[in-house]
Design a protein around this motif. Sequence first.
Motif, short mmCIF file in Angstrom:
data_model
loop_
_atom_site.label_atom_id
_atom_site.label_comp_id
_atom_site.label_asym_id
_atom_site.label_seq_id
_atom_site.Cartn_x
_atom_site.Cartn_y
_atom_site.Cartn_z
N PRO A 39 1.52 7.44 4.07
CA PRO A 39 2.50 6.98 5.08
C PRO A 39 2.17 5.58 5.64
N LEU A 40 0.90 5.16 5.49
CA LEU A 40 0.50 3.85 6.05
C LEU A 40 0.42 2.77 4.97
N ARG A 41 0.90 3.10 3.80
CA ARG A 41 0.80 2.23 2.63
C ARG A 41 1.16 0.77 2.93
N GLU A 42 2.23 0.55 3.66
CA GLU A 42 2.71 -0.81 3.92
C GLU A 42 1.70 -1.65 4.70
N ARG A 43 0.80 -1.00 5.40
CA ARG A 43 -0.17 -1.76 6.21
C ARG A 43 -1.40 -2.18 5.39
N LEU A 44 -1.48 -1.71 4.15
CA LEU A 44 -2.65 -2.05 3.32
C LEU A 44 -2.46 -3.38 2.60
N CYS A 45 -3.59 -4.01 2.25
CA CYS A 45 -3.50 -5.26 1.49
C CYS A 45 -3.01 -4.94 0.07
N PRO A 46 -2.47 -5.93 -0.65
CA PRO A 46 -1.91 -5.66 -1.98
C PRO A 46 -2.91 -4.99 -2.92
N THR A 47 -4.19 -5.41 -2.88
CA THR A 47 -5.18 -4.82 -3.79
C THR A 47 -5.34 -3.33 -3.49
N CYS A 48 -5.48 -2.99 -2.22
CA CYS A 48 -5.69 -1.58 -1.86
C CYS A 48 -4.44 -0.77 -2.17
N ARG A 49 -3.27 -1.36 -1.97
CA ARG A 49 -2.03 -0.66 -2.28
C ARG A 49 -2.00 -0.33 -3.77
N ALA A 50 -2.41 -1.33 -4.57
CA ALA A 50 -2.35 -1.14 -6.02
C ALA A 50 -3.33 -0.08 -6.50
N ARG A 51 -4.50 0.03 -5.82
CA ARG A 51 -5.46 1.01 -6.33
C ARG A 51 -5.51 2.29 -5.49
N LEU A 52 -4.50 2.46 -4.64
CA LEU A 52 -4.48 3.60 -3.73
C LEU A 52 -4.64 4.93 -4.46
N GLU A 53 -3.83 5.12 -5.48
CA GLU A 53 -3.88 6.41 -6.18
C GLU A 53 -5.11 6.55 -7.07
N GLU A 83 -10.36 -6.72 4.39
CA GLU A 83 -9.14 -7.16 5.07
C GLU A 83 -8.99 -6.47 6.42
N GLU A 84 -8.62 -7.27 7.42
CA GLU A 84 -8.48 -6.75 8.78
C GLU A 84 -7.50 -5.57 8.83
N SER A 85 -6.34 -5.72 8.15
CA SER A 85 -5.32 -4.67 8.21
C SER A 85 -5.85 -3.36 7.63
N CYS A 86 -6.59 -3.46 6.53
CA CYS A 86 -7.14 -2.24 5.90
C CYS A 86 -8.21 -1.62 6.80
N GLN A 87 -9.03 -2.49 7.41
CA GLN A 87 -10.08 -1.99 8.31
C GLN A 87 -9.47 -1.17 9.46
N GLN A 88 -8.32 -1.66 9.94
CA GLN A 88 -7.65 -0.93 11.04
C GLN A 88 -7.18 0.43 10.59
N VAL A 89 -6.63 0.47 9.39
CA VAL A 89 -6.14 1.75 8.85
C VAL A 89 -7.31 2.71 8.67
N VAL A 90 -8.40 2.16 8.15
CA VAL A 90 -9.58 2.97 7.84
C VAL A 90 -10.22 3.55 9.11
N ALA A 91 -10.06 2.84 10.23
CA ALA A 91 -10.76 3.23 11.47
C ALA A 91 -10.48 4.67 11.87
N SER A 92 -9.28 5.17 11.58
CA SER A 92 -9.04 6.58 11.95
C SER A 92 -8.80 7.46 10.72
N ALA A 93 -9.19 6.99 9.56
CA ALA A 93 -9.02 7.81 8.34
C ALA A 93 -10.05 8.93 8.32
N PRO A 94 -9.73 10.04 7.66
CA PRO A 94 -10.74 11.10 7.54
C PRO A 94 -11.91 10.60 6.70
N THR A 95 -13.13 10.90 7.13
CA THR A 95 -14.30 10.40 6.40
C THR A 95 -14.77 11.45 5.41
#
Length: 422
Positions: free
Chosen positions: A184-198, A209-221
Motif C-alpha cells: 500500500p505504501l509502494r508510491e512512497r518508495l524510491c524507484p530502485t526499491c519499487r522495482a525490487r519490492l517483490e 533514501e529518506e523516503s524509504c527510511q521513513q517507510v521502513v521506520a514502522s515496518a515489521p522487523t
Amino acid sequence: MISRPRGTEDVLPEEVGKWYFIEEKARLLSWQYGYREIRTPIFEHTELFDRGVGDTTDIVEKEMYTFKDRSGRSLTLRPEGTAPVARAFLEHHLEAKGLPVKLFYLGPMFRYGRPQAGRLRQFHQFGVEAFGSPDPSLDAEVIDLAVAFLEAVGLKRFRLLLNSVGCPLCRGEHRERLLSYLIPLRERLCPTCRARLERNPLRIFDCKEESCQQVVASAPTITSSLCPECREHFHQVQGYLGLLGIDFVLEPRLVRGLDYYTRTAFELVVEEIGAQSAIGGGGRYDGLVELLGGKPIPGIGFALGLERVLLALEAQGGVPSRDLVLDVLVVQTSSLLKDKAVTLLKRLRAAGLKADRDYLDRSLKAQMKYANRYPARKVVILGEEEMSQGMAVVRDLASGVQETIPYDRIEEHILKAEEGDN
Ligand code: HAM
C-alpha cells in the motif's frame, strides 16, 4: 599529468607505517584466535558474486567492476571477500581436513560507488570466515575477534549493532508480513526499491533514501518473525557476548547489504567519521556454501574496512605507526673513501641493521642533515684522518655522543649499543 583514478588512494611512504601497524595486529590476533590466512584472486567469475552476494543487492546491481577479458569471459574485481573465500573453500575441499575451517584475509576490494569521505572505489578489508559450525559461541568468537582488533589498534569509541535476520523459514513468513505492509505504501518508495519490492523486500531496510527510511521506520522487523530455533540461537549469541563482556545494541532494522546472511548480523559503527559510519560488519551465512554448489556447511565472518578504521583512529586522536627509523647512516667526508663506505654498508646490513648512505656525494653538513631527516639513530663518519689509522667516528644523533671505533668492528659496536638501549 596522469592522476590516480577517482576513488583510489596512494599510500605514501610516510603513511605506510600505519598500515603496517594495523595489518600486523590483524595477523597476530587472527593467529591467536586460530584463523589462518587465505589469499584469493583479485578478480573472479562474475557469476560468483551474482549468485553469492545476490543479484538484487546494491553491490551487484550498481557497484561491480565487471569486464570481459580477451576471450570474452565476464570477470569482476572482487567487491568483497566472503564469496571468494567460500569459493576457494569448496574448490580446494578444505573441509576434508576437518571442520571448522577458520580463515582470514587482508586485501583490496573494489566497488563503483560515488566517492566521498570513507567511501572509495578501491578499499581494503581485514576479514575472517569460519566454516563448519552453527554454534552460537562461534558467532560470539567472531565478534570478539573484531572487537579485540579494534581495541588492539587503539580505537576507544565504537558501537556494536546486533540483529538476527533469521533463516529461510522465518524469512518466508516475514516476507509476507512485510509485503502486505509495503504494497500500500509502494508510491512512497524510491524507484530502485519499487522495482525490487517483490523480489527482495528486505533490501528496503538497507536503502539510504529518506523516503524509504521513513517507510521502513514502522515496518515489521524480521526479529519479530523469528522461528523458535533462530530465536534460541540469537538468545545464545547474546548470552555468549555477555560472558565475554562485549557490549552491544540490539538493532532490529539491521539487515546488511548482502543477501547471504542468515541469523546473526552485526555492524561496528563509529559516529565521528560521518555518513559512512560502518567500519565493519558481518554475520552468519549458513546457506552460502550450498548456494555455491557445496554441501550445506554453515559459516560466519566479518570484514572491517581498514581506511575507515584509520579514519576513526584519526578522529579519536591519532594512529600509531610502525615507522622506518634507520639504525645507521654511513657518511663519508671524501670521495676517496667511497669504497670503504660501500663495503661498510654491506657489512652493516649483513649484521641485520637498517643502514643506508648518501648517494649524491654531498658535503658533510648536507649528509648530516639527510641523516636527521631520514631519521637515523646513528651516523658513522668516515674521515681521512681517522681512516688512516683504521678508525671511524660513530655519532649518536639523539645524545650527540661521539666515539672513535675501529673500522673493522663498527657493526659489533652498534649492535652492542642497540642491545644496551633495549
Ligand atoms: P560490507 O558491510 O559490505 O561486508 O563491508 C564491510 C566493511 O567494508 C564496511 O563496513 C566498510 O567499513 C568497508 N567498506 C565497504 N565498502 C566500502 C567502500 N566503498 N569504501 C570504503 N570502505 C568500504 C562485507 O563485505 C562482507 N563480506 C563482510 C562479511 C564477512 N560477512 C561475513 N563475512
